[in-house]
Design an enzyme around this catalytic site. Structure first.
Site, PDB file in Angstrom:
ATOM      1  N   HIS A 180       5.447   4.903 -11.041  1.00 26.98           N
ATOM      2  CA  HIS A 180       4.601   3.976 -10.267  1.00 26.98           C
ATOM      3  C   HIS A 180       5.260   3.629  -8.931  1.00 26.98           C
ATOM      4  O   HIS A 180       4.640   3.745  -7.876  1.00 26.98           O
ATOM      5  CB  HIS A 180       4.316   2.692 -11.054  1.00 26.98           C
ATOM      6  CG  HIS A 180       3.753   1.617 -10.161  1.00 26.98           C
ATOM      7  ND1 HIS A 180       2.420   1.554  -9.815  1.00 26.98           N
ATOM      8  CD2 HIS A 180       4.357   0.602  -9.488  1.00 26.98           C
ATOM      9  CE1 HIS A 180       2.223   0.550  -8.980  1.00 26.98           C
ATOM     10  NE2 HIS A 180       3.384  -0.050  -8.762  1.00 26.98           N
ATOM     11  N   HIS A 189       4.190   4.026  -4.280  1.00 25.03           N
ATOM     12  CA  HIS A 189       4.494   3.209  -3.097  1.00 25.03           C
ATOM     13  C   HIS A 189       5.179   3.949  -1.953  1.00 25.03           C
ATOM     14  O   HIS A 189       4.959   3.610  -0.796  1.00 25.03           O
ATOM     15  CB  HIS A 189       5.398   2.031  -3.491  1.00 25.03           C
ATOM     16  CG  HIS A 189       4.703   0.950  -4.256  1.00 25.03           C
ATOM     17  ND1 HIS A 189       3.848   0.050  -3.660  1.00 25.03           N
ATOM     18  CD2 HIS A 189       4.731   0.608  -5.572  1.00 25.03           C
ATOM     19  CE1 HIS A 189       3.386  -0.803  -4.574  1.00 25.03           C
ATOM     20  NE2 HIS A 189       3.901  -0.479  -5.749  1.00 25.03           N
ATOM     21  N   GLU A 237      -1.336  -2.744  -3.874  1.00 19.11           N
ATOM     22  CA  GLU A 237      -1.506  -2.204  -5.231  1.00 19.11           C
ATOM     23  C   GLU A 237      -2.888  -1.586  -5.471  1.00 19.11           C
ATOM     24  O   GLU A 237      -2.990  -0.556  -6.120  1.00 19.11           O
ATOM     25  CB  GLU A 237      -1.242  -3.289  -6.291  1.00 19.11           C
ATOM     26  CG  GLU A 237       0.198  -3.785  -6.350  1.00 19.11           C
ATOM     27  CD  GLU A 237       1.221  -2.740  -6.817  1.00 19.11           C
ATOM     28  OE1 GLU A 237       0.820  -1.633  -7.243  1.00 19.11           O
ATOM     29  OE2 GLU A 237       2.424  -3.035  -6.712  1.00 19.11           O
TER      30      GLU A 237
HETATM   31  N1  HBI Z   1       9.741  -6.561  -8.305  1.00 20.41           N
HETATM   32  N2  HBI Z   1      10.638  -4.473  -8.619  1.00 20.41           N
HETATM   33  C1  HBI Z   1       9.596  -5.237  -8.250  1.00 20.41           C
HETATM   34  N3  HBI Z   1       8.445  -4.659  -7.857  1.00 20.41           N
HETATM   35  C2  HBI Z   1       7.371  -5.415  -7.476  1.00 20.41           C
HETATM   36  O1  HBI Z   1       6.336  -4.862  -7.100  1.00 20.41           O
HETATM   37  C3  HBI Z   1       7.488  -6.806  -7.508  1.00 20.41           C
HETATM   38  C4  HBI Z   1       8.700  -7.349  -7.937  1.00 20.41           C
HETATM   39  N4  HBI Z   1       8.837  -8.702  -7.974  1.00 20.41           N
HETATM   40  C5  HBI Z   1       7.804  -9.572  -7.561  1.00 20.41           C
HETATM   41  C6  HBI Z   1       6.546  -8.901  -7.174  1.00 20.41           C
HETATM   42  N5  HBI Z   1       6.448  -7.624  -7.150  1.00 20.41           N
HETATM   43  C7  HBI Z   1       5.338  -9.754  -6.859  1.00 20.41           C
HETATM   44  O2  HBI Z   1       5.697 -11.080  -6.701  1.00 20.41           O
HETATM   45  C8  HBI Z   1       4.487  -9.351  -5.665  1.00 20.41           C
HETATM   46  O3  HBI Z   1       3.412 -10.251  -5.594  1.00 20.41           O
HETATM   47  C9  HBI Z   1       5.160  -9.376  -4.383  1.00 20.41           C
HETATM   48 FE    FE Z   2       3.587  -1.621  -7.486  1.00 22.35          FE
END
Ligand code: HBI
Ligand code: FE
Length: 271
Positions: free
Chosen positions: A124, A129, A170
């Site tokens: 993912h 990304h 997303e």
């Molecule tokens: N941590 N590794 C990782 N990946 C994410 O997409 C992620 C996260 N921590 C917080 C988070 N996303 C969310 O708070 C998003 O809304 C930014």
């Molecule tokens: Fe993601």
């Protein structure tokens, strides 16, 4: 929620070594299966900018090495990926994005999870990304998002800002000529949702509007009932870059969110 990754080796910034040599042959094979299945789908349903990025990353039959990816990314947009054990706390996540570092989970799902898993894994995070981090405008938007995140907590805006991430990074759709294409990583790393978001008559597809998005709840355990459609990454960039979201948070953060799937007066539907 009990997280699945090994956080014992992580520093205060949550970074870990990728330990690429420790991936097994079976894991590389599973990656390759996931990759080739998804490649076929994104050729039809993925945003052109995503496909360009995917090609520049030169990934294919085995799990990518972050060091090699970073050589390419650094040259294109100055971004890099860093290994993390899985989900990390929001504020650390924002801090990385603000410095043009994208956290990528180092572990891969099991074969039983080909179609669905709860937490983000390397497939993912990487396949979904990283390709768009090769796009200069999207890359700047992601950094702006991280910068906004650092300020959102004091302004009571974390929830609204998370909705923006959800419905763009997303699960975003973008117009490409007469067609709709997916650019969101949650879509493009899921075989089922890649088709569904474009072809199904069930979900509502609404033209992107920043406040509308920031006020819309989301759920994480099924295909989305609402997608928001942007015209271009420039549109996202204009709405988010260097912008102060404080007045938007102040106006809305205390209200209950709109339900996914509903259409409101003023919504412009996309076809
Ligand atoms: N941590 N590794 C990782 N990946 C994410 O997409 C992620 C996260 N921590 C917080 C988070 N996303 C969310 O708070 C998003 O809304 C930014
Ligand atoms: Fe993601």
């Amino acid at each position: 929620m009990k997280l699945r990754g090994d956080y014992t080796q992580a520093g205060s910034d949550y970074c870990v070594d990728q330990s690429w040599v420790d991936y097994t042959v079976d894991q590389h094979t599973l990656w390759s299966r996931l990759f080739s299945r998804q490649l076929q789908l994104v050729k039809t349903f993925g945003a052109p900018q995503f496909l360009v990025g995917l090609e520049s990353l030169e990934i294919a039959s085995s799990i990518p090495r972050f060091e090699e990816t970073n050589r390419i990314l650094q040259g294109l947009t100055g971004w890099k990926v860093i290994g993390v054990p899985g989900l990390i706390p929001e504020l650390q996540f924002f801090a990385h994005l603000a410095e043009r570092r994208f956290p990528v989970t180092v572990w891969l799902r099991t074969p039983a999870e080909m179609d669905y898993l709860v937490e983000p894994d390397i497939f993912h995070d990487f396949f979904g990304h990283v390709p768009l981090l090769c796009d200069p405008i999207f890359a700047d938007f992601m950094q702006a998002y991280g910068v906004a995140g650092r300020k959102a907590q004091d302004a009571g805006g974390l929830k609204m800002l998370a909705r923006l991430y959800w419905y763009t990074v997303e699960f975003g759709l973008i117009r490409a000529g007469d067609a709709l294409r997916a650019y969101g990583a949650g879509i493009l790393s899921s075989a089922g949702e890649t088709r569904y978001c474009i072809e199904s008559p069930l979900p509502t597809r609404i033209n992107f509007n920043l406040e509308r998005v920031m006020c819309t709840d989301y759920f994480i355990n099924d295909y989305q009932k609402t997608y928001f459609v942007i015209d271009s990454f420039e549109q996202l960039f204009r709405d988010a870059y260097g912008r102060d979201f404080t007045p938007i948070y102040a106006a809305h953060h205390w209200k209950p969110g709109y339900e996914p799937g509903v259409t409101l007066p003023g919504d412009m539907l996309s076809t």
